[in-house]
Design an enzyme around this catalytic site. Structure first.
Site: not given
Lengths: 401, 401
Positions: A177, A188, A151, A396
């Site tokens: 990832k 994770t 991503t 973000n």
């Protein structure tokens, strides 16, 4: 860590594993891969670790159920961009449909198909794109799947090791990832490890659980644990070695190799955290217990103030001490040793003389090592993270809109 | 909250309190105040809450010891820029010297002098500047002290309320500073409340403790708890009211007024967090217990991902849900209601139709209200924080160097 019995090799799939990845239309441009799969020629023993977030995403919940019931998988289909989390019964239906499409294509039962998704929470998968993407997946040796799951990651994370067990050459390969909503608490975001070594399923699950606590569970990018976290290990046994159990003479070789793979991927995820410019590594020595060592290391690497200071190459050691002071670890506040990149900052809590210019220049490198000695016992702890940067905020502030 | 028995008035000192603030040379330019004091004409009953960080700063440790032993203070000397934390025996010596200088100047015993510092950890106070600054402090009614304690705060935080107890007019006035290393766990960075009401010391301490849990302990800027956190209440009794105890008919008036002062200052600190552009308020309804309501509200307002999304006015509700999923609160994942600034986002965990443009425009304002209903009981929780911005990173990347 034991490193003598295995060797690093260029990334390759272990015997019997094939994969593929392509652009199905989830990402914006045709050169961006977003859908892939990983398939074994035969059913593989499977072990997994999953998010502890109570809003467990639909694909994560289904794969967890399959692996914990059957301890086997033969293929995993995976996508980025849409997490299929908080998507209700429609989301669950879509996961079962993905499973069915892959099962039909491979001519095997749906119970052997795992599903993994990562991306935005709360959106439904566009099933036409997913269906036509699955129809185009091939059984290849390319590495596209390692890119299709990314991503905000800036590069793919992958590693292969080889070792010999009972005179049979075995390969273990992992890919993963990140890179935001990373504070794994069981596993994770997404990590996949394949091996052609034969290993008893319960032993594999126990080993994965133990090693995940020292690796993936010791990284943090932002303290937020995703709804989709999952690490899966698939062991298809095609190397032909005698099945490994904790009593096998070569068990320690396999354990060291799996540890190396998990630790490598964990460090890669930490160093490629959203917006990161630096990998931070915290080593805690002489903790009273292993748990205290691990928790202290993770607390320090997770402090926004510590992370922002290292972004600015600012040797603001007071922030490390302040974070240490908030932990529950045992120590004498008068007996703390601290160093940054081997520059001694504190000895028995007394500030040491150091060359400030050289220290700051060292902190401008892309890796910073923080060594903290608690003088409280014989245990250690280690954790990895990254700096807090303008780009973390940028990424973000506009993720969903 | 009860608001009928007291009224807001322009900031003023209660009867018998004087103060001053000046530039002693700790900050760079002469117009920046950095040293101040607060003095009562007579010894005041004192109550305090202090950091739980085990590296408690020298001034905080000394003041805590004084107040918990004698329950009295007559003056507090305070400075910004240097925290006098992690400064060893030299730091403790400097605190006692500050105490002695103020005691000599006021002609009272050093045991009646509190000391408070805020700023960089690990540096020693420049005692010549402090000494000559203390020599210049006067007993005035100016508000300089409310500015002298500021570090990265962009404005001073202060409030005065008046109420009547036993036909005597009483005043309560509070001032505080933030604005980084803010995740109070007993008290916030620095907060000082003065009142001329007479109140029994043990009752004052109990009330402060109870109300701090609902106010200062429910704000977070960055999840880091300072070594210097301290809130002090000084009640000198000069209003002449009958001494308040929990059995007094007017107890609820005083409780409501103190709650209002603490809540106002807590919100001001949250909204003026380092780099902040927005105040975030999280209201949790129908939690199973008050602790679960409070912890859930604080977890949400503390998530970096939630904070960064609101900086970008991005209605990324999945991050709230993901954070909720990591808490230990009781709830049914199918029964969550969520709204942002009264725009309904989720009802019984189902995504609702809302005007996206109007919602985003509402999220661009400088206050965002997040309402979360857990449908799990009758308790509530409330917490305050701020967005995560480029300026937070900028401020903290170069704080010490």
């Amino acid at each position: 860590m034991q490193t003598t019995n295995f060797k690093n090799v260029p990334f390759c799939w272990p015997q019997g594993f094939k994969s593929d990845g392509l652009h199905s239309g989830l990402k914006k441009t045709a050169d961006q891969l977003d859908l892939g799969w990983l398939c074994s020629a035969v059913p593989a023993q499977a072990a997994g670790m999953y998010t502890t977030n109570r809003f467990c995403a639909a694909p994560t919940a289904l794969t967890k159920k399959l692996v914990s019931t059957n301890h086997q998988l033969q293929a995993i289909v995976m996508n980025s961009v849409i997490a299929n989390s908080c998507t209700g019964s429609k989301g669950e239906e879509n996961v079962r449909y993905e499973q069915k499409l892959v099962a039909q294509k491979l001519g095997i039962t749906p119970e052997l198909i795992g599903v993994a998704s990562t991306g935005l929470i709360g959106a439904q998968l566009p099933m036409e794109k997913i269906s036509s993407g699955i129809a185009q997946l091939q059984l290849t040796t390319n590495l596209n799947v390692t890119k299709a799951i990314l991503t905000t990651d800036t590069h793919s994370k992958k590693i292969s090791l080889q070792f010999t067990i009972g005179q049979k050459l075995c390969t273990i390969s992992g890919f993963a990832k990140g890179s935001g909503m990373i504070a794994p608490n069981m596993a994770t975001m997404l990590g996949f490890i394949t091996t052609d070594a034969a290993i008893a399923p319960q032993a594999l699950q126990s080993l994965l659980s133990k090693l995940t606590d020292k690796t993936f569970n010791q990284i943090t990018v932002d303290g937020d644990t995703s709804t989709n976290d999952m690490v899966l290990v698939l062991a298809n046994g095609l190397a032909g070695n005698p099945t490994l159990t904790p009593n096998s003479p070569d068990w320690s070789t396999f354990e060291a190799a799996l540890h190396q793979v998990l630790a490598f991927l964990a460090r890669q995820i930490a160093g490629d955290g959203e917006g990161a410019t630096k990998l931070l590594e915290v080593n805690v020595a002489h903790a009273a217990t292993e748990m205290e060592g691990q928790q202290t290391a993770k607390a320090i690497v997770g402090s926004n103030l510590v992370k922002a200071a290292f972004f600015g190459a600012d040797p603001n050691w007071g922030r490390i001490i302040s974070t240490l002071g908030m932990t529950h670890a045992q120590f004498d506040p008068q007996q703390i040793d601290l160093s940054f990149n081997n520059f001694q900052i504190l000895t028995a809590s007394q500030l040491q003389a150091f060359n400030s210019e050289k220290l700051i220049s060292s902190l401008q490198q892309n890796k910073i090592k923080i060594d903290l000695d608690l003088h409280a016992g014989t245990a250690t702890g280690q954790a990895w993270g990254c700096d807090l940067t303008y780009d973390y905020v940028k990424i973000n502030a506009t993720y969903s809109s």
